[in-house]
Enzyme design. Structure first.
Site, mmCIF file in Angstrom:
data_model
loop_
_atom_site.group_PDB
_atom_site.id
_atom_site.type_symbol
_atom_site.label_atom_id
_atom_site.label_comp_id
_atom_site.label_asym_id
_atom_site.label_seq_id
_atom_site.Cartn_x
_atom_site.Cartn_y
_atom_site.Cartn_z
ATOM 1 N N CYS A 169 8.207 -39.904 -9.755
ATOM 2 C CA CYS A 169 6.855 -40.402 -10.027
ATOM 3 C C CYS A 169 6.032 -40.538 -8.753
ATOM 4 C CB CYS A 169 6.908 -41.711 -10.794
ATOM 5 S SG CYS A 169 7.755 -43.017 -9.895
ATOM 6 N N HIS A 229 -15.435 -8.718 1.943
ATOM 7 C CA HIS A 229 -14.385 -9.625 2.412
ATOM 8 C C HIS A 229 -14.620 -11.045 1.906
ATOM 9 C CE1 HIS A 229 -12.998 -12.506 5.507
ATOM 10 N NE2 HIS A 229 -11.856 -11.881 5.256
ATOM 11 N N ARG A 277 -3.592 2.768 8.542
ATOM 12 C CA ARG A 277 -3.881 1.468 7.912
ATOM 13 C C ARG A 277 -2.632 0.598 7.871
ATOM 14 N NH1 ARG A 277 -8.487 2.270 4.099
ATOM 15 N NH2 ARG A 277 -8.865 4.491 4.011
ATOM 16 N N ARG A 307 -3.788 -1.505 -6.009
ATOM 17 C CA ARG A 307 -2.940 -2.701 -5.917
ATOM 18 C C ARG A 307 -3.351 -3.628 -7.053
ATOM 19 N NH1 ARG A 307 -5.758 -4.927 -0.386
ATOM 20 N NH2 ARG A 307 -7.862 -4.765 -1.154
ATOM 21 N N LYS A 348 0.828 -1.204 0.000
ATOM 22 C CA LYS A 348 0.000 0.000 0.000
ATOM 23 C C LYS A 348 0.867 1.260 0.000
ATOM 24 C CE LYS A 348 -3.651 -0.353 2.396
ATOM 25 N NZ LYS A 348 -4.806 -0.421 3.258
ATOM 26 N N TYR A 373 12.152 -35.023 -15.842
ATOM 27 C CA TYR A 373 10.689 -35.005 -15.948
ATOM 28 C C TYR A 373 10.037 -35.239 -14.596
ATOM 29 C CZ TYR A 373 10.757 -40.145 -15.703
ATOM 30 O OH TYR A 373 10.929 -41.435 -15.303
ATOM 31 N N SER A 413 14.151 -43.042 -11.282
ATOM 32 C CA SER A 413 12.917 -42.285 -11.030
ATOM 33 C C SER A 413 12.718 -42.253 -9.518
ATOM 34 C CB SER A 413 11.734 -42.962 -11.715
ATOM 35 O OG SER A 413 10.561 -42.230 -11.421
ATOM 36 N N ARG A 419 1.969 -48.939 -12.568
ATOM 37 C CA ARG A 419 2.164 -49.862 -11.441
ATOM 38 C C ARG A 419 1.533 -51.196 -11.842
ATOM 39 N NH1 ARG A 419 0.818 -44.732 -8.546
ATOM 40 N NH2 ARG A 419 2.282 -44.451 -6.815
ATOM 41 N N MET A 445 -5.698 -7.474 8.719
ATOM 42 C CA MET A 445 -5.120 -6.627 9.766
ATOM 43 C C MET A 445 -5.997 -5.397 10.000
ATOM 44 S SD MET A 445 -1.105 -6.975 9.050
ATOM 45 C CE MET A 445 -1.261 -6.762 7.315
HETATM 46 C C1 PEP Z 1 6.674 -43.933 -4.626
HETATM 47 O O1 PEP Z 1 7.013 -44.608 -3.661
HETATM 48 O O2 PEP Z 1 6.826 -42.702 -4.691
HETATM 49 C C2 PEP Z 1 6.023 -44.563 -5.777
HETATM 50 C C3 PEP Z 1 5.713 -43.880 -6.851
HETATM 51 O O3 PEP Z 1 5.686 -45.864 -5.631
HETATM 52 P P1 PEP Z 1 4.379 -46.371 -4.867
HETATM 53 O O4 PEP Z 1 3.553 -45.184 -4.539
HETATM 54 O O5 PEP Z 1 3.707 -47.292 -5.804
HETATM 55 O O6 PEP Z 1 4.963 -47.045 -3.694
#
Ligand code: PEP
Ligand code: MG
Length: 937
Positions: A891, A489, A113, A369, A43, A911, A813, A611, A124
Site C-alpha cells: 500500500c 521531431h 544511418r 517501423r 531499421k 494485491y 501489507s 489512514r 543519433m
Molecule cells: C508506507 O509506509 O508505505 C505506508 C503506506 O504508510 P505511510 O505512508 O502512511 O507511512
C-alpha cells in the site's frame, strides 16, 4: 577479443560465422529478417524483412550492433576485419546497381544511418549522399541529366558531413547558404540555379578547409569510414544518453549502421520524399496519415525545415491545400504507396511508420517501423485492431503503455474558459500531440528546464525543435513550433511522451534575442502566459484553466454519457480486457468515501489502506487527538476519547457502506507527531485552552515530546502500545460501524492493520488488545462480526522476521514508503535536498566533468528492486513459510507505479493498493505483467 559466433540452422548443423560480418539486404542478397532486431537494429532488421516480402527497398547492408559495442570497447577503433567486409559489401552494391564509388560515369551514393534495437527518433546521426566528390558530382549530373539535383545533393552532403561527421558548427554553413540565396535573390533553396549551387559547393568546401585544416575528402571510402565512426559515436551523445535514461535503454545495446544505396527525391517535379503512418498516430483514426515534399530529400521532412504537404486528398482539403496532396499530384504512385501500407500493416500486424522516396515516379521504401502513437491512439488502435481481427486482445493490450491511460485521464481545457479566451487565440497550427497545456512562455530548452526546477509550468516555443531540445521538451507542459509537420521531431517526441504539441504555426515569429514571440500585432515575452490545445492545434496568448478529461467526465463526474463518448467506450474496453488477464487485485488508498467512490468508479476492488490519522483533518478533530496526547485532566481525556470513537464510527460507516462488502483495510493511527501538535502562538493558545492549562505549561509538555527524527519516532504501533486507549477507541469504532451495517444486511468484514511493527511482540500486544476489545464489545452488544488482524511490513526488521510476525497476522501489507525510508536511510521528508541531484547526475569524480549518475530513479516513486525489493522478497518468503496462504499486499506509493507493480506481480503478492486516480494505470500494468509473465514461460 570478439568471440566467434555460432549459427545453428534448422537441421541442427552449427556453422561458425565471422563476428565481423555485415548483413546484406535487398533483392539480390538478403541475410536478415525481422527477428534479428537485437543484432541488426530495428531499421536493419526491417529493411531485410521488407526485401523478403517484395517491397521495393534500395539495396545495402547493415553493420550489426555488436560492432558498436566492439568499437566502444576498443578505444573507438573500427576493426580491420569489419572494414574488409564493408569493402566487399560496397563492391556487391556496385555490382547490383551497376555503379561505382567515386565514378565519373555512374557514381554510387549511399546513406549511412543509425538504427538501434528500439527506435530513438532523431537521437543519433545520419549522413546522406555519401560518395559525392568533385568527380562523382559530375558523374551524377551526367547520368541523371540533372545537374541541379547533383549539385544540390553535393552541397547537402558537404554540410552534413561537416556537421555530423566532423562536428563543425552548423551556423557558419547556414550563413553561406543564406548568403547564396540573397545573392541569387531567392527565398527558398529550390530557387538556387545550377551555377549558384556550384559556387555554393566551392564556398562550403572552403569553409570546411578553414575549419579543419584539411581538404574536403575526395575518396568515398574515407568518407564512409568516418561516417560509420560518427554514427557509432552518436550512440554516446548527450541527447542519446538522456533519451536512453528516460526510456531505460541499456548503453550496452549499441546501434547498428545501415549503409544503403541512395535514391533521389530531389530529381525534380516527378520526385518526392515523405514520411507516413498507416493510421493517424495522434488520434488513432484508420486513415493514411503522412506528409511529403516534392523535389526534396528525406531530411527536409523530418527536420521540419520546410513545412510538408499532406499525402491524402482529404487532409489536404481540411487544411485548404486542395490539389496539393500526393493523392492528387502523383495519383499512380500514391496508389502504389497505399498498397505498400496495406501490405506492411498486415505483415507486421501493427501500424507502420514508413519513410519513402519517389525517384522519377518510381517508389522506394527506405524504412518501416511500428509507429509511435499518442496515448489516445494506442488505446483506439488496440481496440480497433482487435475488432478487425488483426491481433488478439493480449497482443493489443501489450502495445499500450500504462502512461497512455494517464493521458486519457489527464486534464483538457475547461470549455467555458476556452470559449472566453477566444479573443486571445492567435492561431492554429497542426494538432500534433493531443492534450491541453498552459504555462509561461519558455523560448529555450534551458529556460524550460529552469522553470521546471522552480516548479513553474511552462510551454516551450521553438522555430523547430532539434534533438538537442529533448530536455526542454520533457520539462515543458507542451511544445509549440513554427515550422515542421506532424512527423517532425517535435511531434514524434511529444506524442511519445504524452506532451501536448502544436506544430507548424507558420505565422508565429520567434525572437530569441529579445525573448519575445509575436503573431500579427499580438506579442508576449518569456514568462508570460501561453496555452495550447494539442488536440485542435489552437494557440492562445493567455492562461486557460484545464478541466477533467472526457473519461473522468463520463465515468466519474457523470456530466457526459459514457456510452455516447468513443473515448470512454475505448477506455472501458481496454479496462475490461485488463481485468480479464491480470492476476493481481487492485485496491485503493482512500480515507474518505468521496475518494473511495472515485476509486471504485475507476475499478478499485476494495480499500488497501485507510489512514486513520487522515480522518483527523479538521481543527476540532485534531484538538481531540491533542487532548488525548497532552491532557493532564483525566475527564478531558476520557471525553475526547469518546468523541473520537463517535466520529470515527460515523466515518467508518460511510466508508464501509460505500464498499458494500468489498475488502476494507483500516490502518490504526500512525501520526508523525510533529505534524499533529500545535504550531504558532494562536494554535498553541487555542490548544492550551482546550486542555485547561496555560500556554507555558503546554509549551513545556510539547518540549518534552519534541523529537529530532519524528519519522523514526513515536509513531505507529508504538503509540498504540504506550496509549492503548487510542487503539481501543479505534477498534470499537471500526467494529461498531461493521456491526451496524451487518444488521442492515450490508456485508462488512473489516481488516484491522497495525503499523510500524519491528518485533513480533509489538504485534502480539496490539492483537491481544484488539481481540479483547472485540470480545468486550460483542458481549456488550450481544452481536458479533468477523474481522481480521494484520500488519504492515514497513521496517527492515519486520521483513527479516516475517516468519515470526506471520504467526500473529492474518495478512501482511508492505508499506514501501517507510520500508524505502528505513532501508535506504533517507528521510521521506528530507530526500528532496539531494535526491534530485543524485538522479540528474553529478560530475565525474575523476574528470570533474560529464554526468555521473548516482541513483537512476526516485526510490520513493519506483521501487528500489535490488535493495528494498530484496526485503519484500524476504518478507513474502518468511510470511508464507509460516502461513502458506497468507494474504499479502502493498500500500505504499509504489502500488501505482508500473515497474514496481511488475515486481509485485513477479513476487507473488495478492494485491496492490494505490491512490484513486492511479487505479486504471495499476489495472493495466497488472495485466501487462501477467501477459509478459506468460510470454516468458
Ligand atoms: C508506507 O509506509 O508505505 C505506508 C503506506 O504508510 P505511510 O505512508 O502512511 O507511512
Ligand atoms: Mg508507513
Amino acid at each position: 577479443m570478439m568471440k566467434t559466433q555460432v549459427l545453428t540452422n534448422t537441421t541442427g548443423t552449427e556453422t561458425e560465422i565471422n563476428p565481423f560480418r555485415v548483413y546484406h539486404f535487398g533483392k539480390v542478397q538478403n541475410d536478415g529478417n525481422a527477428s534479428m532486431r537485437n543484432l541488426l537494429g530495428g531499421k536493419g532488421a526491417n529493411l531485410a524483412e521488407m526485401s523478403s516480402i517484395g517491397i521495393p527497398v534500395p539495396p545495402g547492408f547493415t553493420i550489426p550492433t555488436s560492432m558498436c559495442t566492439h568499437y566502444n570497447d576498443n578505444q573507438q577503433q573500427l576493426a580491420d576485419a569489419l572494414m574488409i567486409e564493408v569493402d566487399e559489401a560496397i563492391t556487391l552494391m556496385e555490382q547490383q546497381t551497376a555503379t561505382e564509388f567515386g565514378s565519373l560515369e555512374n557514381p554510387l551514393l549511399v546513406s549511412v544511418r543509425s538504427g538501434a534495437r528500439v527506435s530513438m527518433p532523431g537521437m543519433m546521426d545520419t549522413v546522406l549522399n555519401l560518395g559525392l566528390t568533385d568527380i562523382a558530382v559530375i558523374g551524377l549530373a551526367n547520368k541523371t541529366n540533372n545537374a541541379r539535383m547533383a549539385y544540390d545533393s553535393y552541397r547537402r552532403f558537404i554540410v552534413m558531413y561537416s556537421e555530423v561527421v566532423k562536428g563543425m558548427d552548423a551556423e557558419a554553413f547556414e550563413e553561406l547558404i543564406d548568403a547564396a540565396k540573397s545573392k541569387a535573390g531567392v527565398s527558398e533553396d529550390t530557387g538556387l540555379s545550377v551555377e549558384d549551387l556550384k559556387e555554393l559547393c566551392l564556398e562550403l568546401k572552403k569553409l570546411y578547409t578553414e575549419l579543419s585544416g584539411d581538404e574536403f575528402p575526395q575518396d568515398p571510402k574515407i568518407q564512409l569510414r568516418s561516417a560509420i565512426e560518427a554514427v557509432f559515436d552518436s550512440w554516446n551523445t548527450e541527447r542519446a544518453v538522456l533519451y536512453r535514461k528516460i526510456q531505460n535503454i541499456p548503453a550496452s545495446w549499441g546501434t547498428a549502421v545501415n549503409v544503403q544505396a541512395m535514391v533521389f527525391g530531389n530529381k525534380g517535379a516527378s520526385s518526392a520524399t515523405g514520411v507516413a503512418f498507416t493510421r493517424n498516430p495522434s488520434t488513432g483514426d484508420k486513415t493514411y496519415f503522412g506528409e511529403y515534399l516534392i523535389n526534396a530529400q528525406g531530411e527536409d521532412v523530418v527536420a521540419g525545415v520546410r513545412t510538408p504537404l499532406p499525402i491524402s486528398k482529404e487532409s489536404a482539403a481540411q487544411k485548404c491545400l486542395d490539389g496539393q496532396s500526393m493523392e492528387e499530384t502523383m495519383p499512380k504512385t500514391y496508389v502504389e504507396l497505399t498498397d505498400v501500407f496495406e501490405k506492411l500493416e498486415k505483415h507486421y500486424a501493427d501500424m507502420q511508420d514508413v519513410e519513402f522516396t519517389v525517384e522519377e515516379e518510381k517508389l522506394y521504401i527506405l524504412q518501416t517501423r511500428n509507429g509511435k502513437r499518442s496515448g489516445f491512439a494506442q488505446v483506439r488502435m488496440a481496440v480497433e485492431m482487435v475488432e478487425e481481427g488483426l491481433v488478439d486482445e493480449k497482443t493489443a493490450l501489450a502495445r499500450i503503455e500504462p502512461s497512455s491511460i494517464e493521458q486519457m485521464l489527464s486534464p483538457i481545457f475547461n470549455l467555458e474558459d476556452k470559449a472566453n479566451a477566444a479573443s486571445e487565440m492567435v492561431g492554429k497550427g497542426l494538432n500534433a500531440g493531443p492534450g491541453a497545456a498552459s504555462g509561461v512562455l519558455a523560448l529555450t530548452s534551458a529556460k524550460a528546464i529552469e522553470y521546471k526546477q522552480l516548479g513553474v509550468p511552462c510551454v516551450l516555443v521553438r522555430n523547430d525543435t532539434s534533438p538537442a531540445d529533448f530536455g526542454g521538451m520533457m520539462a515543458a507542459e507542451g511544445v509549440l513550433t513554427v515550422r515542421g509537420g506532424a512527423t517532425s521531431h517535435a511531434a514524434v517526441v511529444a506524442r511519445q511522451f504524452g506532451k501536448p504539441c502544436v506544430c507548424g504555426l507558420a505565422a508565429l515569429k520567434v525572437k530569441e534575442s529579445t525573448g519575445e514571440i509575436s503573431i500579427g500585432d499580438k506579442k508576449i515575452k518569456e514568462g508570460d502566459a501561453i496555452s495550447l490545445d494539442g488536440s485542435t492545434g489552437e494557440v492562445f496568448f493567455c492562461k486557460i484553466e484545464t478541466s477533467a478529461s472526457e473519461v473522468i467526465q463520463g465515468i466519474i463526474d457523470g456530466v457526459i454519457d459514457p456510452n455516447e463518448s468513443e473515448i470512454c467506450k475505448q477506455y472501458q474496453t481496454i479496462m475490461t480486457w485488463a481485468d480479464k488477464y491480470r492476476r493481481l487485485k487492485i485496491r485503493t488508498n482512500a480515507d474518505t468515501s468521496r475518494d473511495l467512490k472515485i476509486a471504485l468508479s475507476l475499478g478499485a476492488e476494495g480499500v488497501g489502506l485507510t489512514r486513520v490519522e487522515h480522518m483527523f483533518g479538521s481543527d476540532d478533530k485534531l484538538l481531540l487527538l491533542r487532548q488525548v496526547m497532552l491532557a493532564k485532566d483525566e475527564q478531558i481525556k476520557t471525553l475526547a476519547l469518546s468523541n473520537i470513537e463517535h466520529f470515527l464510527k460515523e466515518d467508518f460507516t460511510a466508508l464501509f457502506q460505500t464498499l458494500n462488502g468489498r475488502p476494507a483495510t483500516v490502518r490504526l493511527l500512525d501520526p508523525p507527531m510533529h505534524e499533529f501538535m500545535p504550531h504558532g502562538d494562536a494554535d498553541t493558545a487555542k490548544t492550551a485552552k482546550a486542555l485547561k492549562i496555560t500556554d507555558a505549561e503546554l509549551r513545556a509538555s510539547l518540549g518534552d515530546m519534541e523529537e529530532h527524527n519524528p519519522m523514526l519516532g513515536f509513531r505507529g504501533c508504538r503509540l498504540g502500545i504506550l496509549k492503548p486507549e487510542l487503539t481501543r477507541v479505534q477498534v470499537r469504532a471500526i467494529l461498531e460501524a461493521a456491526l451496524e451495517l451487518n444488521s442492515a444486511y450490508i456485508p462488512c468484514k473489516p481488516e484491522i492493520m497495525v503499523p510500524i511493527i519491528m518485533h513480533e511482540n509489538e504485534l502480539i500486544h496490539q492483537r491481544t488488545l484488539i481481540d479483547k476489545v472485540a470480545q468486550d464489545l460483542f458481549a456488550e452488544l450481544g452481536q458479533k462480526v468477523s474481522y481480521s488482524v494484520g500488519t504492515m511490513i514497513e521496517l527492515p526488521r519486520a521483513a527479516l522476521q516475517a516468519d515470526e510476525i506471520a504467526k500473529h497476522a492474518d495478512f501482511f501489507s508492505f508499506g514501501t514508503n517507510d520500508l524505502t525510508q528505513t532501508t535506504l536511510g533517507i528521510s521521506r521528508d528530507d530526500a528532496n535536498h539531494f535526491l534530485p541531484t543524485y538522479k540528474n547526475g553529478v560530475s565525474d569524480p575523476l574528470t570533474g566533468t560529464g554526468n555521473f549518475e548516482v541513483y537512476p530513479d526516485d526510490p520513493f516513486q519506483t521501487l528500489d528492486q535490488s535493495g528494498v525489493g530484496k526485503l519484500v522478497q524476504l518478507g513474502v518468503k518468511g510470511g508464507r513459510s509460516t502461513s502458506k496462504d497468507l494474504k499479502i499486499g502493498i500500500c505504499g506509493e509504489h502500488g501505482g507505479d508500473p515497474a514496481s507493480i511488475d515486481f509485485f506481480h513477479r513476487n507473488g503478492l495478492d494485491y496492490v493498493s494505490c491512490s484513486p486516480f492511479r487505479v486504471p494505470v495499476a489495472r493495466l500494468s497488472a495485466a501487462l505483467s501477467a501477459i509478459r509473465a506468460e510470454e516468458v514461460e
